[in-house]
Design a protein around this motif. Structure first.
Motif, PDB file in Angstrom:
ATOM      1  N   VAL A 160       0.296   3.267  12.199  1.00  0.00           N
ATOM      2  CA  VAL A 160      -0.665   2.176  12.016  1.00  0.00           C
ATOM      3  C   VAL A 160      -0.460   1.529  10.648  1.00  0.00           C
ATOM      4  CG1 VAL A 160      -2.447   3.221  13.480  1.00  0.00           C
ATOM      5  CG2 VAL A 160      -2.422   3.742  11.038  1.00  0.00           C
ATOM      6  N   GLU A 161      -1.031   0.325  10.503  1.00  0.00           N
ATOM      7  CA  GLU A 161      -1.010  -0.341   9.206  1.00  0.00           C
ATOM      8  C   GLU A 161      -1.982   0.360   8.258  1.00  0.00           C
ATOM      9  OE1 GLU A 161      -2.312  -3.342  11.471  1.00  0.00           O
ATOM     10  OE2 GLU A 161      -0.529  -4.613  11.463  1.00  0.00           O
ATOM     11  N   SER A 162      -1.789   0.135   6.988  1.00  0.00           N
ATOM     12  CA  SER A 162      -2.676   0.739   6.000  1.00  0.00           C
ATOM     13  C   SER A 162      -2.889  -0.262   4.873  1.00  0.00           C
ATOM     14  CB  SER A 162      -2.053   2.020   5.450  1.00  0.00           C
ATOM     15  OG  SER A 162      -2.950   2.636   4.546  1.00  0.00           O
ATOM     16  N   PRO A 163      -4.121  -0.759   4.689  1.00  0.00           N
ATOM     17  CA  PRO A 163      -5.320  -0.498   5.465  1.00  0.00           C
ATOM     18  C   PRO A 163      -5.222  -1.048   6.881  1.00  0.00           C
ATOM     19  CG  PRO A 163      -5.686  -2.316   3.919  1.00  0.00           C
ATOM     20  CD  PRO A 163      -4.358  -1.712   3.586  1.00  0.00           C
ATOM     21  N   GLY A 164      -6.111  -0.555   7.763  1.00  0.00           N
ATOM     22  CA  GLY A 164      -6.123  -1.003   9.153  1.00  0.00           C
ATOM     23  C   GLY A 164      -7.545  -1.026   9.692  1.00  0.00           C
ATOM     24  N   PHE A 165      -7.731  -1.666  10.832  1.00  0.00           N
ATOM     25  CA  PHE A 165      -9.059  -1.840  11.436  1.00  0.00           C
ATOM     26  C   PHE A 165      -9.679  -0.483  11.791  1.00  0.00           C
ATOM     27  CE2 PHE A 165     -11.218  -2.573  15.691  1.00  0.00           C
ATOM     28  CZ  PHE A 165     -12.443  -2.911  15.137  1.00  0.00           C
ATOM     29  N   TYR A 166     -10.914  -0.257  11.312  1.00  0.00           N
ATOM     30  CA  TYR A 166     -11.559   1.054  11.507  1.00  0.00           C
ATOM     31  C   TYR A 166     -11.852   1.376  12.972  1.00  0.00           C
ATOM     32  CZ  TYR A 166     -15.523  -2.151  11.107  1.00  0.00           C
ATOM     33  OH  TYR A 166     -16.347  -3.218  11.252  1.00  0.00           O
ATOM     34  N   SER A 180       0.836  -1.205   0.000  1.00  0.00           N
ATOM     35  CA  SER A 180       0.000   0.000   0.000  1.00  0.00           C
ATOM     36  C   SER A 180       0.867   1.250   0.000  1.00  0.00           C
ATOM     37  CB  SER A 180      -0.907   0.003   1.227  1.00  0.00           C
ATOM     38  OG  SER A 180      -0.147   0.161   2.396  1.00  0.00           O
ATOM     39  N   ARG A 181       0.294   2.355  -0.491  1.00  0.00           N
ATOM     40  CA  ARG A 181       1.051   3.609  -0.585  1.00  0.00           C
ATOM     41  C   ARG A 181       0.242   4.745   0.049  1.00  0.00           C
ATOM     42  NH1 ARG A 181       5.792   2.588  -1.289  1.00  0.00           N
ATOM     43  NH2 ARG A 181       6.411   1.136  -2.915  1.00  0.00           N
ATOM     44  N   PRO A 182       0.101   4.695   1.354  1.00  0.00           N
ATOM     45  CA  PRO A 182      -0.685   5.753   2.016  1.00  0.00           C
ATOM     46  C   PRO A 182       0.093   7.060   2.035  1.00  0.00           C
ATOM     47  CG  PRO A 182       0.304   4.307   3.645  1.00  0.00           C
ATOM     48  CD  PRO A 182       0.647   3.736   2.304  1.00  0.00           C
ATOM     49  N   PRO A 183      -0.590   8.180   2.306  1.00  0.00           N
ATOM     50  CA  PRO A 183       0.105   9.469   2.400  1.00  0.00           C
ATOM     51  C   PRO A 183       1.150   9.416   3.507  1.00  0.00           C
ATOM     52  CG  PRO A 183      -2.193   9.649   3.128  1.00  0.00           C
ATOM     53  CD  PRO A 183      -2.027   8.291   2.573  1.00  0.00           C
ATOM     54  N   GLN A 184       2.315   9.987   3.260  1.00  0.00           N
ATOM     55  CA  GLN A 184       3.426   9.852   4.205  1.00  0.00           C
ATOM     56  C   GLN A 184       3.469  10.960   5.250  1.00  0.00           C
ATOM     57  OE1 GLN A 184       5.937   7.076   4.050  1.00  0.00           O
ATOM     58  NE2 GLN A 184       3.937   6.471   3.285  1.00  0.00           N
ATOM     59  N   THR A 244       2.043  -0.981   3.826  1.00  0.00           N
ATOM     60  CA  THR A 244       1.859  -2.319   4.379  1.00  0.00           C
ATOM     61  C   THR A 244       1.768  -3.325   3.247  1.00  0.00           C
ATOM     62  OG1 THR A 244       0.734  -1.375   6.286  1.00  0.00           O
ATOM     63  CG2 THR A 244       0.321  -3.696   5.847  1.00  0.00           C
ATOM     64  N   ASP A 245       2.498  -4.416   3.411  1.00  0.00           N
ATOM     65  CA  ASP A 245       2.516  -5.442   2.383  1.00  0.00           C
ATOM     66  C   ASP A 245       1.407  -6.462   2.649  1.00  0.00           C
ATOM     67  OD1 ASP A 245       3.144  -7.882   0.965  1.00  0.00           O
ATOM     68  OD2 ASP A 245       5.072  -6.930   0.511  1.00  0.00           O
ATOM     69  N   PRO A 246       0.536  -6.692   1.687  1.00  0.00           N
ATOM     70  CA  PRO A 246      -0.584  -7.607   1.894  1.00  0.00           C
ATOM     71  C   PRO A 246      -0.167  -9.028   2.216  1.00  0.00           C
ATOM     72  CG  PRO A 246      -0.931  -6.282  -0.064  1.00  0.00           C
ATOM     73  CD  PRO A 246       0.485  -6.058   0.363  1.00  0.00           C
ATOM     74  N   SER A 247       1.111  -9.358   2.038  1.00  0.00           N
ATOM     75  CA  SER A 247       1.487 -10.731   2.366  1.00  0.00           C
ATOM     76  C   SER A 247       2.276 -10.836   3.662  1.00  0.00           C
ATOM     77  CB  SER A 247       2.284 -11.357   1.226  1.00  0.00           C
ATOM     78  OG  SER A 247       3.563 -10.767   1.178  1.00  0.00           O
TER      79      SER A 247
END
Ligand SMILES: Cc1ncc(COP(=O)(O)O)c(C=O)c1O
Ligand SMILES: Cc1ncc(COP(=O)(O)O)c(C=O)c1O
Lengths: 481, 481
Positions: free
Chosen positions: B197-203, B79-83, B221-224
């Protein structure tokens, strides 16, 4: 309530509040009958009750008098807390009290735990285990974060008794009143804010203030009618107070009910300074008087009152079912409730909703109010008899705890430690202050176990105090020698 | 787990992670047998499973290949969330999802609700009902604020399975994992602080961050295998991060397990920057693999990890029984837990403690793990079949939710709205970001109702998506005309 017991209550209150001195003559039977528009026999019946309570003496041909012997129970005076916002301390002491729950204690007078062995609670217990048997899956899924709808419906009925007109959508169910208070504090403040509180006040609320990084400003509080409106106004002028937190209807620890006019004045003050009121009504339905007094929320024309309550005092604390009527703060309160602990268990909510709908709740609290009132009268007399001269006692208008102010030289923390070794627990007064005032005070539950056991416990406390007194008196002499 | 299924798992993972291209030849049977020290027949058996899953093709005389047709399920990329640290938004969307629980929905794929109709849960349900019937008063009094001791004892056993050595006094029971997270956040931060936090993460964690006035810094965050350690290090260098919040063992929503080495590296980073880790292990016991992977807490030599969990995913969320192993923050955590909601209901705690002691828990999760794993495999294939080309799907290593990344042009919020009208609910991806990223993503539960109903629901979603695609393609043309 009959006319004569209403009148007896009023007279009793006047005597206890010190409107008459020892030996004073009381108003004549005829005078009272005219004044209150009741019959002669009603007044005679009221005096008869007070005579039994040793609060009045009948003197043949002369009428009724306050006894010469100091049987009169005196109330504490207006509290004088420090007049500035302070950080709340004393968490360790609260924790110690919370944890000191030895199962083998002889008599536990420290917790504000209701009596729970009344037959009137049986239908609720049965309903709960039957729900667990027949509808377990409703108890296992995630339910509505605002709480079970059927309970919120019933709550609109209950709160109507205190003058509120609410829709189920204006209520949010919580894990007890503790969560309600904690959520409301967070909804209306941010770190560093100042909250006006009663003094003494409930330690759970004080600790919630601490945990939310707020400062408590303890307002002088009258043991017979609550927070001083004048002192509150002065404080509002002087400090940027962000909310007022009060328990106006059967206060914990003092048991007073703030009179209606004062509730209105408090509400108007909040309006004038445009701040919210967090109203803790947890003991509201436990007022001995019927119908129960109005809540501040009932005057809330602009939705600034966050009403908090629970079934912890009226039914049982272990169910952990409380609620908030958050007014204009509903969305924020719902959000904070969700992040705080997500939804509440569903089955206790359904069981309580059924219990209310079927009339069980009203019946139960009617029985309990009577039982607690009798226990109060008994306990007041016993404390007055066995505790040292100069002890002041609050006169609860409901509920099952009272507040004792020992003469200055006594230390309730010491008393608590000594009593513990004899199997009696008490709540030392300093827990009820932000900063450890009230060292000579204590709160006592008067509904644990039986009358006999409670009497025994009070004698034990009295003995310890008598012994303490002797020590205190000896010490200075020793030093002089 | 048998050797061949272990090997099949590993191969499956490698194929899904894209170690091989379509049409690639896979390692020979002999080669794998040597490499893994297993027999020829074990490798053959593993390949047979993958063949059934259409993940490999056997070509006579040539060996095994990745199929040419794109049957391969592809995973989303890092994932590439805003830094930068951001305020969490989107509470309304979370609330809408929480409230959209129509009882008559055909298939609810939006909630992370476990399957609860297994016979293996029956003894727990019975025990709870019997406790309510025979020991109601234990459920009615104020219990220990740290939680029932017998449960804390059993929890030391459960947490030992993830490598933790804990004493019952090092645990605090909470109202589910939501309260655990909320309490821990408050224990280690103050308003304005930044949390990684992780991204995506628990709401629910995101919203707790919002409610505590904190800022979320979403880490790639890497999906694997989870949060990028490199990206985290960069962020720690650049921002005054006060705590790291992770769900490393069966992540919600992606389902990965962070490998042991990475867990250790994360822990060492927290040590180096001297900050706490809040480890959400709620799905930890639901890893399909046995024995379960170690928690970060198991490496915690200086007590900086606050382990949070609950029985909401392994047993049932409605019991609202969770816990914290708060390490060095125990006193603060106990305080905040007390003010947050006071004690938790006692009887569910006792029932669960008995269930664990009597072996019911281990048996139940064994059965559920198998059931969820089968459901995962089924669902992955179905989504791959019915969802549009280019759809990426996470490959959960446990639990019962997965993450779907649709091609860019799709809008999962729209899909959610349309699906709702057909009685199917999904969790739109943007709830899992602080700021509404992941609009083309969704989380799906794969354990609601039966396989047949779920298949039906996935077909419905696929149809809606197919239709959406057409619309999307039409629109630009219209504009050009
Ligand atoms: C005045 C007051 N408010 C709130 C509470 C907390 O109530 P609950 O047990 O419902 O959380 C108590 C309990 O002692 C109390 O006395
Ligand atoms: C990762 C994660 N943490 C915490 C929670 C909250 O769990 P509980 O229901 O026990 O409060 C959930 C529930 O969805 C979750 O998925």
């Amino acid at each position: 309530m009959t006319l004569y017991s209403q009148l007896a209550d009023r007279l009793r209150e006047h005597i206890k509040l010190g409107f008459f001195n020892n030996g004073d003559k009381l108003p004549s039977v005829r005078q009272l009958a005219n004044e209150h528009g009741v019959s002669i026999s009603t007044v005679q019946e009221a005096y008869r009750i007070l005579e039994m309570e040793q609060l009045v003496e009948a003197r043949p041909k002369s009428g009724y008098f306050v006894p010469q012997k100091n049987h009169v129970i005196r109330m504490p005076k207006l509290s004088r807390p420090p007049q500035r916002p302070l950080d709340v301390s004393l968490w360790e002491d609260v924790l110690n009290m919370l944890l000191s729950r030895e199962k083998d204690a002889f008599c536990q007078l420290q917790h504000a735990m209701p009596a729970m062995h009344s037959n009137t609670l049986k239908p609720l217990i049965k309903s709960l285990y039957e729900l667990n048997k027949h509808r377990p899956y409703e108890g296992m899924t995630y339910g509505d974060v605002r709480g079970d709808y059927s309970l919120r419906e019933q709550l609109t009925r209950l709160t109507a008794a205190s003058g509120c007109v609410l829709h189920p959508d204006e209520l949010v169910i919580t894990s007890g009143c503790q969560e309600a208070l904690s959520v409301c504090l967070k909804a209306v403040t941010k770190g560093g804010d100042i909250i006006a509180v009663e003094s003494p006040g409930f330690y759970g609320a004080m600790q919630a203030i601490k945990a939310a990084d707020l400062k408590a400003l303890e307002i002088p509080t009258d043991p017979s009618n609550g927070m001083s409106i004048e002192a509150l106004k002065l404080a509002l002028d002087q400090w940027p107070i962000k909310a007022i937190l009060v328990t106006p209807t059967v206060n914990n620890p003092m048991g007073y009910v703030m009179p209606e006019e004062k509730k209105k004045a408090l509400y108007q003050l909040a309006q004038a300074y445009d701040i919210p009121i967090i109203e803790d009504d947890i003991y509201g339905d436990m007022v001995y008087e019927f119908p129960r007094p109005k809540s501040i929320k009932s005057y809330d024309e602009d939705d600034r009152v966050l009403l908090c309550s629970s079934f912890s005092k009226s039914l049982a604390p272990g169910f952990r079912v409380g609620w908030i009527a958050p007014g204009r703060y509903r969305d924020k309160v719902t959000h904070i409730k969700y992040v705080n602990s997500s939804m509440c268990p569903t089955l206790p909510q359904i069981a309580i909703a059924n219990f209310i709908r079927q009339g069980g709740y009203d019946k139960h609290i009617r029985v309990m109010r009577k039982q607690y009132k009798d226990a109060r009268d008994e306990t007041l007399k016993e404390i007055n008899t066995y505790f040292p001269k100069g002890t002041l006692i609050s006169f609860p208008a409901g509920g099952f705890v009272l507040w004792v102010e020992l003469p200055e030289q006594y230390d309730a923390v010491k008393l608590s430690e000594q009593a513990q070794t004899k199997g009696v627990s008490i709540a030392p007064g300093q827990l009820f202050s932000a900063t450890g005032k009230y060292r000579n005070c204590l709160r006592l539950n008067f509904c644990d176990r039986t009358s006999e056991i409670r009497l025994e416990a009070i004698k034990i406390l009295g003995n310890l105090l008598a012994h303490m007194q002797i020590q205190e008196e000896k010490k200075p002499r020793k030093r002089i020698q």
